[in-house]
Write an enzyme that holds these catalytic residues in place. Structure first.
Site, PDB file in Angstrom:
ATOM      1  N   ASP A  81       9.154   2.835   0.019  1.00 58.78           N
ATOM      2  CA  ASP A  81       8.093   3.481   0.775  1.00 58.78           C
ATOM      3  C   ASP A  81       8.251   3.035   2.233  1.00 58.78           C
ATOM      4  O   ASP A  81       7.826   1.944   2.610  1.00 58.78           O
ATOM      5  CB  ASP A  81       6.728   3.076   0.207  1.00 58.78           C
ATOM      6  CG  ASP A  81       5.580   3.728   0.970  1.00 58.78           C
ATOM      7  OD1 ASP A  81       5.842   4.327   2.042  1.00 58.78           O
ATOM      8  OD2 ASP A  81       4.428   3.625   0.509  1.00 58.78           O
ATOM      9  N   TYR A  86       0.848  -1.189   0.000  1.00 59.65           N
ATOM     10  CA  TYR A  86       0.000   0.000   0.000  1.00 59.65           C
ATOM     11  C   TYR A  86       0.884   1.240   0.000  1.00 59.65           C
ATOM     12  O   TYR A  86       1.875   1.303   0.729  1.00 59.65           O
ATOM     13  CB  TYR A  86      -0.886   0.011   1.253  1.00 59.65           C
ATOM     14  CG  TYR A  86      -1.778   1.226   1.374  1.00 59.65           C
ATOM     15  CD1 TYR A  86      -2.814   1.450   0.474  1.00 59.65           C
ATOM     16  CD2 TYR A  86      -1.586   2.154   2.404  1.00 59.65           C
ATOM     17  CE1 TYR A  86      -3.639   2.562   0.601  1.00 59.65           C
ATOM     18  CE2 TYR A  86      -2.407   3.270   2.530  1.00 59.65           C
ATOM     19  CZ  TYR A  86      -3.438   3.465   1.625  1.00 59.65           C
ATOM     20  OH  TYR A  86      -4.244   4.566   1.747  1.00 59.65           O
ATOM     21  N   LYS A 117       3.879   8.986   9.028  1.00 59.19           N
ATOM     22  CA  LYS A 117       3.657   8.401  10.359  1.00 59.19           C
ATOM     23  C   LYS A 117       4.647   8.930  11.410  1.00 59.19           C
ATOM     24  O   LYS A 117       4.486  10.052  11.849  1.00 59.19           O
ATOM     25  CB  LYS A 117       3.614   6.874  10.253  1.00 59.19           C
ATOM     26  CG  LYS A 117       2.482   6.437   9.288  1.00 59.19           C
ATOM     27  CD  LYS A 117       2.078   4.998   9.321  1.00 59.19           C
ATOM     28  CE  LYS A 117       0.791   4.806   8.540  1.00 59.19           C
ATOM     29  NZ  LYS A 117       0.906   4.194   7.231  1.00 59.19           N
TER      30      LYS A 117
END
Ligand SMILES: *Cc1c(COP(=O)(O)O)cnc(C)c1O
Length: 425
Positions: free
Chosen positions: A236, A141, A264
């Site tokens: 990522d 994702y 995050k």
């Protein structure tokens, strides 16, 4: 005020009652809990019930909710300013802190989310190579940008179909998708398409569709082929960055990406993302280069200073070995209790302070097609038993769990006590 009433009201004015789909409990059933406060390892619901939190806002809170040192910095910042839309020293301090400690991050640009970071990094990769195609992996994702919201098509390897309505075929025609863990498919695709690919994007620790640690050989093959074909390798690390180690998976594997995305933890719980990499690529970004990217609230001082405090603590205190130990204590304990209760069909995949409870499989699984199809409903049952006792996991069997430094030995022991009750009840 209770969660049920709030959810009913919310559904009238917000799609599905939530601002991000997993929050709705649609994967586990039941009504989502509405929380009003959080502190350390705990969440407090609007009903006043306390929950030990293993979701942790899906990863940003490495030191738990409202760590006093981070809160102090946030409060101090709010007294000074909360947005400039102009130059300020706070983002510079964060940029220097990271570039001095991660060699493949020579320059960094702050944005407001992981999605925005990946979207911008792909733009840089296309500009740097003059190519259009992007390769991603099924089960990774990268946020909800149109181009990467795709899964493998059922036909030819490499073809893709969209995961979402509203994304036409013309938008994803340059997105190639492969399964994880398969060097030969990768070789094959590069032979055919290598010279048309701008960027290979991968979660070096896939952690958004269960936790699927990859073989080092597979990750090395990604580096080898991208180098050979002049494709940029994008790691990522939105979830793994500063979580599995300060330098993320790139640091652990020794594989240097050309571009890297963070999110995050980098904002300490505030909306911050970043894309970064080698100077030659990042200098393509406006105003030094021709790749346009901008943001009204980018490098927001609250996020910058909360992020710097979080990363400074991570760097100086090195919480990682203890986090890993605590995570193992937790999952070993839960598995023990499950098997004592007669349910020995569970196992845990752990990586540092990330964990994923799943049904037993014969061998370690590295692709999404190997996830047992009973997983979703088994997880939902376990989730609700724990929830009732005040243990909050991410409300989906495909999300991972997180620990923070606020999850002390006492909290883990208490969690196991609650788990024991949950499994008796
Ligand atoms: C969370 C996540 C994103 C998206 O970040 P947002 O801030 O939710 O847009 C992208 N990539 C990975 C690996 C993630 O874990």
């Amino acid at each position: 005020m209770n969660s049920e009433d709030l959810f009913q009201r919310s559904k009238l004015v917000v799609p599905g009652g939530v601002h991000s789909p997993v929050r709705s409990f649609s994967s586990v059933g039941g009504t989502p809990i509405f929380f009003k406060e959080a502190n350390g390892a705990y969440l407090t619901s609007v009903e006043g019930k306390h929950y030990i939190d293993y979701c942790l806002s899906f990863g940003p809170l490495l030191f738990g909710h409202r760590h006093p040192e981070i809160q102090e910095v946030v409060e101090d910042t709010v007294r000074k300013a909360w947005s400039f839309g102009a130059c300020e020293p706070y983002s510079l301090e964060l940029a220097e802190f990271i570039t001095e400690r991660i060699p493949w991050v020579e320059k960094i640009r702050f944005v407001n989310s992981g999605t925005e970071a990946v979207m911008s990094a792909l733009r840089v990769a296309r500009a740097a190579t003059g190519r259009n195609k992007i390769l991603k992996f099924d089960g990774c994702y990268h946020g909800h940008l149109d181009q990467l919201l795709v899964k493998s098509g059922s036909g030819l390897a490499g073809l893709s179909s969209s995961d979402s309505k509203g994304i036409g075929p013309e938008i994803i025609q340059n997105t190639l998708v492969l399964p994880l863990d398969d060097e030969s498919k990768l070789e094959e695709l590069f032979q055919r398409e290598g010279s048309n690919i701008a960027c290979l994007a991968i979660e070096p620790l896939p952690a958004n569709y269960g936790l699927l640690p990859q073989r080092i050989e597979f990750l090395k093959k990604c580096r080898e082929l991208t180098t050979k074909y002049g494709v940029l390798l994008l790691f990522d690390e939105v979830i793994s960055g500063f979580r599995v180690s300060f330098q993320g998976m790139a640091g652990i594997t020794g594989i240097e990406p050309d571009l890297v995305c963070y999110g995050k933890i980098i904002g300490g719980g505030f909306p911050v993302g970043a894309y970064a990499g080698k100077r030659e690529y990042m200098d393509l970004v406006a105003p030094s280069g021709p790749v346009y990217q901008a943001g009204t609230l980018s490098a927001n001082p609250i996020g910058m200073r909360a992020g710097l405090k979080t990363l400074t603590k991570a760097w100086t205190e090195n919480p990682y070995p203890n986090l890993e130990k605590a995570t193992k204590q937790l999952t070993d304990g839960i598995l023990n209790l499950l098997s004592q209760s007669g349910d020995s069909n569970w196992e845990a995949v752990n990586f540092g302070s990330l964990f994923w409870l799943k049904g037993k499989t014969e061998k370690a699984i590295r692709t999404i097609s190997e996830i047992p199809n009973t997983h979703k409903s088994n997880f939902a049952t376990l989730f609700h038993k724990l929830l009732k006792q005040g243990v909050y996991l991410a409300p989906s069997g495909y999300e991972v769990g997180f620990l923070s430094s606020a999850h002390t030995k006492e909290i883990i022991d208490l969690t196991l006590e609650k788990t024991k009750q949950a499994l008796q009840g």
